[in-house]
Design a protein around this motif. Structure first.
Motif: not given
Length: 165
Positions: A74-77, A67-68, A103-111
């Protein structure tokens, strides 16, 4: 209850956001509450969203990662793992938690982390955002993810943190 003292977040400027809500399917009643809390919060914020279902908590990280790259801000899990009589609980909780952090750290997209890890079904129901629940972890996961999006948007190129005016 663990939610005592949770912050109240002011989340201005969210109408242009796109959010992927990645939700496990196990424990239908709890998941219905978590997804309901998340989508109510997103509707109130005016953010666009898509709910993407996966089989269980273990599958959350791989779909969150996909999804990132789908243009989401943002992604909400969301998921729930309830302790049983085997070590399965520890393995699934650790793998899902570590995977979502990566996922958050590698992509910079907030999870937004909405994975309930509970000893009993009663604990999960108390956190699910259902009528009579003490907490709404679906809403809280959305609010956390959106708050991080806004924080990242407000950071200057020199690295100081703050909200944009």
């Amino acid at each position: 209850m663990s939610g005592h003292g949770a912050p109240r977040l002011d989340l201005p400027g969210t109408a242009d956001l796109r959010v992927a809500v990645v939700a496990a399917s196990w424990h239908e009643q709890v998941m219905g509450g978590l997804v309901g809390g998340a989508t109510r919060a997103l509707d109130e914020l005016g953010a666009a969203y898509e709910v993407i279902r996966v089989p269980g908590a273990f599958e959350l990280p791989v779909v969150a990662k996909a999804a990132t790259s789908g243009g989401y801000d943002a992604v909400v899990a969301l998921g729930v793992v309830i302790r049983g009589g085997t070590p399965h609980f520890e393995y699934v909780c650790q793998a899902a938690t570590d995977g979502l952090a990566h996922v958050a750290l590698q992509t910079g997209v907030p999870v937004g982390f909405g994975l309930l890890t509970c000893d009993t079904e009663e604990q999960a129901l108390a956190r699910a955002g259902l009528p009579g629940s003490e907490e709404d972890k679906g809403r809280e996961a959305v609010e956390a993810a959106i708050a991080v999006v806004l924080t990242l948007r407000g950071m200057s190129p020199k690295g100081s943190v703050g909200f944009a005016s």
